[in-house]
Design an enzyme around this catalytic site. Structure first.
Site, short mmCIF file in Angstrom:
data_model
loop_
_atom_site.label_atom_id
_atom_site.label_comp_id
_atom_site.label_asym_id
_atom_site.label_seq_id
_atom_site.Cartn_x
_atom_site.Cartn_y
_atom_site.Cartn_z
N SER A 46 0.82 -1.22 0.00
CA SER A 46 0.00 0.00 0.00
C SER A 46 0.86 1.27 0.00
CB SER A 46 -0.89 0.02 1.24
OG SER A 46 -1.69 -1.14 1.29
N ARG A 77 -4.14 -14.91 25.71
CA ARG A 77 -3.43 -14.91 26.99
C ARG A 77 -3.93 -13.83 27.94
NH1 ARG A 77 2.48 -12.58 25.01
NH2 ARG A 77 1.78 -10.52 24.39
N TYR A 117 -6.54 -8.05 16.35
CA TYR A 117 -7.38 -7.88 15.15
C TYR A 117 -7.56 -9.21 14.40
CZ TYR A 117 -6.85 -2.70 14.76
OH TYR A 117 -6.89 -1.35 14.93
N GLU A 158 9.60 -5.58 -6.31
CA GLU A 158 8.66 -6.45 -5.59
C GLU A 158 8.91 -7.89 -6.03
OE1 GLU A 158 6.04 -6.04 -3.07
OE2 GLU A 158 6.49 -8.16 -3.27
N ALA A 205 14.96 -7.09 -3.27
CA ALA A 205 15.96 -6.02 -3.34
C ALA A 205 16.78 -6.01 -2.06
CB ALA A 205 15.25 -4.69 -3.52
N GLU A 254 -28.29 7.45 14.07
CA GLU A 254 -28.95 8.60 14.70
C GLU A 254 -28.78 8.58 16.21
OE1 GLU A 254 -33.30 8.78 14.61
OE2 GLU A 254 -33.38 6.63 14.21
N HIS A 303 -33.59 9.11 10.37
CA HIS A 303 -34.47 8.11 10.97
C HIS A 303 -35.11 7.22 9.93
CE1 HIS A 303 -36.89 6.53 14.23
NE2 HIS A 303 -37.95 6.64 13.44
N THR A 350 -3.37 0.13 6.56
CA THR A 350 -3.18 0.57 5.17
C THR A 350 -3.41 2.07 4.96
OG1 THR A 350 -3.40 -1.50 4.00
CG2 THR A 350 -4.32 0.40 2.90
N THR A 395 0.50 -6.87 1.62
CA THR A 395 -0.34 -7.64 2.55
C THR A 395 -1.82 -7.28 2.39
OG1 THR A 395 1.47 -7.73 4.12
CG2 THR A 395 -0.71 -8.19 4.99
N CYS A 396 -2.12 -6.01 2.32
CA CYS A 396 -3.53 -5.59 2.31
C CYS A 396 -4.29 -6.25 1.16
CB CYS A 396 -3.61 -4.07 2.20
SG CYS A 396 -5.30 -3.48 2.15
N ARG A 424 -6.56 -5.72 23.20
CA ARG A 424 -5.87 -4.74 24.06
C ARG A 424 -5.75 -3.42 23.31
NH1 ARG A 424 -0.35 -4.09 24.94
NH2 ARG A 424 0.12 -6.02 23.84
N LYS A 463 -9.56 -10.77 3.52
CA LYS A 463 -10.24 -10.93 4.82
C LYS A 463 -11.69 -10.45 4.75
CE LYS A 463 -10.65 -7.63 7.26
NZ LYS A 463 -9.63 -7.06 8.10
N CYS A 473 -6.38 -7.13 4.44
CA CYS A 473 -7.67 -6.42 4.42
C CYS A 473 -8.64 -6.93 3.36
CB CYS A 473 -7.45 -4.94 4.13
SG CYS A 473 -5.92 -4.24 4.70
N GLU A 494 -10.92 -11.54 14.06
CA GLU A 494 -11.58 -11.55 12.75
C GLU A 494 -11.68 -12.97 12.20
OE1 GLU A 494 -9.38 -8.64 10.45
OE2 GLU A 494 -10.64 -7.01 11.19
P1 NDP Z 1 -2.24 -7.68 17.25
O1 NDP Z 1 -1.05 -6.99 17.76
O2 NDP Z 1 -3.47 -6.90 16.95
O3 NDP Z 1 -2.65 -8.85 18.26
C1 NDP Z 1 -1.73 -9.84 18.64
C2 NDP Z 1 -2.40 -10.71 19.69
O4 NDP Z 1 -1.55 -11.81 19.97
C3 NDP Z 1 -2.66 -9.99 21.00
O5 NDP Z 1 -3.86 -10.43 21.53
C4 NDP Z 1 -1.47 -10.43 21.86
O6 NDP Z 1 -1.77 -10.46 23.21
C5 NDP Z 1 -1.27 -11.84 21.36
N1 NDP Z 1 0.10 -12.32 21.52
C6 NDP Z 1 1.24 -11.71 21.18
N2 NDP Z 1 2.30 -12.49 21.44
C7 NDP Z 1 1.82 -13.63 21.97
C8 NDP Z 1 2.41 -14.82 22.44
N3 NDP Z 1 3.73 -14.98 22.43
N4 NDP Z 1 1.61 -15.79 22.92
C9 NDP Z 1 0.27 -15.63 22.95
N5 NDP Z 1 -0.36 -14.52 22.50
C10 NDP Z 1 0.41 -13.53 22.01
O7 NDP Z 1 -1.70 -8.47 15.98
P2 NDP Z 1 -2.44 -9.17 14.78
O8 NDP Z 1 -1.49 -10.22 14.34
O9 NDP Z 1 -3.83 -9.54 15.11
O10 NDP Z 1 -2.51 -8.00 13.69
C11 NDP Z 1 -1.35 -7.25 13.36
C12 NDP Z 1 -1.72 -5.85 13.01
O11 NDP Z 1 -2.29 -5.81 11.72
C13 NDP Z 1 -2.77 -5.21 13.91
O12 NDP Z 1 -2.24 -4.70 15.09
C14 NDP Z 1 -3.33 -4.14 13.01
O13 NDP Z 1 -2.52 -3.01 13.09
C15 NDP Z 1 -3.24 -4.76 11.64
N6 NDP Z 1 -4.56 -5.31 11.24
C16 NDP Z 1 -5.61 -4.46 11.05
C17 NDP Z 1 -6.84 -4.95 10.68
C18 NDP Z 1 -7.99 -4.01 10.50
O14 NDP Z 1 -7.76 -2.83 10.32
N7 NDP Z 1 -9.22 -4.48 10.56
C19 NDP Z 1 -7.07 -6.36 10.48
C20 NDP Z 1 -5.91 -7.17 10.72
C21 NDP Z 1 -4.71 -6.65 11.08
P3 NDP Z 1 -1.56 -9.16 24.15
O15 NDP Z 1 -2.68 -8.24 23.85
O16 NDP Z 1 -1.59 -9.73 25.51
O17 NDP Z 1 -0.22 -8.61 23.76
#
Ligand code: NDP
Length: 475
Positions: free
Chosen positions: A39, A222, A201, A59, A139, A465, A460, A334, A66-67, A228, A75, A72, A205
């Site tokens: 992107s 965890r 995320y 590339e 590259a 609303e 409405h 993205t 990825t997107c 979070r 998905k 995105c 999802e």
């Molecule tokens: P995230 O950072 O959102 O979530 C990672 C999750 O894995 C958290 O719940 C984290 O727990 C857990 N985790 C991390 N390390 C470990 C471990 N060693 N053992 C067990 N659990 C673990 O990452 P994602 O991979 O889901 O997505 C990556 C990024 O991609 C997102 O942050 C977002 O920016 C982007 N994205 C955006 C989307 C959208 O806009 N709809 C959709 C998909 C991705 P804890 O919270 O405790 O750290």
């Protein structure tokens, strides 16, 4: 359009404040060499190309990053597919009789792949039409102004690293059996029982996607609550919603080992339970793609997670090398990478140095129901508002669910700064949340007050609303 036919307005090839040429006599193959056609990389490349710069983009994989290929876009297509199960069920409440339903994973993946190929083609044409040269292959940066792809060395006045990120999985016994989102989009068949690990995320999802398609899903996280960083009310309610849909949500738990048993796997949990599944998918975060790029060798400083360290203009400590998008590990979304790409082109091409504003970025999690949010969480707003905040919430059964009989409620929340009356955060869990919050993000960007929300007449009957009719503060 041929390069010769385009107006040369970009100042990148001329001397500017951001000129990085070591000497004015030195010539380069390109004004800008972009590594990574995702992107951010494509946006920067084609905007610079359109402005008259001589641009190449390298590339090794499919165009769009990825997107488009593993994030995105596919998905959301899978999410649409999985949402049909609810739609078929709900239709009965509106008088429809829907016949027997079957779901064909392979048919969906084939159609999804065709759509992604179409988008890959569009990305190729966007580059072509702006005179950007596409270099196929991995590259490596071999000097402040030198990039190698295979055996060919290119020189460039500026190098942009836009290589994105990749999924990471923890080292556990049996990790070789794990798939990530990279493979999940191309599974040969839909597994019947799936364990998804990670409450971010992607985990949330995919748990919803697979569950909607009819799989038995165990979601292992965890933490105490999913997602979070999001507002606590959304986090709690999302957990409840996923459980109500039938997802086996295991909080404060982790997989400690995975063992292959016949065609499936046994995943041992820290809690002592063992879940038997056909697929284990990890969504435990992503790391910047900097390995093997040669950045350290040319002196580019990297952070602890391997991210490229850049200043507010996306410049690394090597003046001719820039970076943006997931690889700088700021906000891995993205639209943020696109904005960073546009800002960089302003800096490089138009001698108009631009950083970007990372506040009030709207974001959505395409869970079922989706979550969408812009601005501060309640905890953040409380910490930042000297006179405190007023909290307005609303929870109701959306009209569609009256006849469908679906129990799922929609939740909405507004956070208002008592001193200035400004709306600091808007949060929603419910259908159409992403569409509504995108529009409300404009209001937050403009500094809208609660009084202005109140003065807006509702549309409405709609869910949206509710955001202009919230009158009672939460005690
Ligand atoms: P995230 O950072 O959102 O979530 C990672 C999750 O894995 C958290 O719940 C984290 O727990 C857990 N985790 C991390 N390390 C470990 C471990 N060693 N053992 C067990 N659990 C673990 O990452 P994602 O991979 O889901 O997505 C990556 C990024 O991609 C997102 O942050 C977002 O920016 C982007 N994205 C955006 C989307 C959208 O806009 N709809 C959709 C998909 C991705 P804890 O919270 O405790 O750290």
């Amino acid at each position: 359009m041929s390069r010769a036919g385009r107006p040369r307005t970009c100042s990148i090839g001329r001397v500017s404040r951001y000129d990085t040429a070591v000497s004015s006599e030195q010539t380069y193959d390109f004004d800008l060499f972009v590594i990574g056609a995702g992107s951010g990389g494509v946006r920067a490349a084609r905007m610079a190309g359109a402005a008259g710069a001589r641009v190449a983009v390298a590339e090794a994989s499919d165009l769009g990053g990825t997107c488009v290929n593993l994030g995105c876009v596919p998905k959301k297509l899978l999410m649409y597919a999985s949402a049909y199960r609810d739609a078929f069920e709900d239709a009965a409440g509106f008088g429809w009789t829907v016949g027997p339903r079957t779901f064909d994973w392979q048919a969906l993946i084939k159609r999804k792949n065709a759509e992604i190929s179409r988008l890959n083609g569009i990305y190729g044409r966007l580059l072509d039409n702006t005179g950007v040269e596409l270099v196929r292959g991995y590259a490596r940066v071999v000097g402040p102004h030198q990039v190698e792809v295979g055996d060919t060395r290119y020189t460039a006045k500026n190098i942009l690293v836009a290589t994105g990120s990749r999924p990471v999985v923890p080292a556990i016994a049996g990790a070789e059996h794990i798939v990530t989102s990279d493979q999940a989009f191309h599974l040969p068949e839909l597994p019947r029982r799936i364990a998804v690990v990670g409450g971010g995320y992607i985990g949330v999802e995919f748990a919803g996607i697979f569950e909607g398609m009819g799989a038995e899903v165990t979601l292992v996280h965890r933490g105490e609550k999913l997602l979070r960083g999001f507002d606590d009310d959304l986090r709690t309610r999302l957990g409840e919603s996923l459980r109500a849909r039938g997802i086996d949500l295991r909080l404060r738990d982790e997989i400690t080992a995975i063992k292959q048993v016949g065609e499936g796997y046994e995943a041992s949990l820290k809690s002592g339970d063992v879940v038997t599944v056909d697929l284990v998918m990890y969504a435990t975060g992503r790391r910047p793609n900097t390995k093997g790029l040669g950045l350290e060798q040319v002196g580019v400083a990297l952070g602890q997670r391997g991210e490229v360290l850049v200043d507010e203009l996306f410049r690394t400590n090597v003046p001719s090398i820039w970076a943006l998008g997931d690889v700088i590990d700021r906000v891995a979304l993205t639209p943020v990478a696109l904005e960073e790409g546009m800002a960089l082109v302003q800096t490089l091409c138009f001698d108009n140095p631009q950083s970007i504003d990372y506040t009030n970025i709207p974001t959505a999690v395409f869970s079922q129901p989706p979550i969408a949010t812009v601005g501060l969480t309640e905890a953040e707003a409380e910490a930042q508002a000297p006179d405190g905040i007023d909290v307005y919430t609303s929870e109701f059964r959306p009209m569609r669910n009256t006849l469908s009989g679906r129990g799922q409620k929609t939740f909405m929340k507004l956070l208002v700064d008592r001193q200035s009356d400004r709306v600091l955060g808007v949060h929603m869990l419910g259908p159409d949340g992403p569409e509504i919050i995108q529009a409300l993000a404009i209001c937050l960007k403009m500094g809208a007050t609660k009084a202005q929300f109140d003065a807006t007449i509702g549309l409405h009957p709609s869910t949206a609303e509710e955001f202009v009719t919230m009158r009672s503060k939460r005690k």
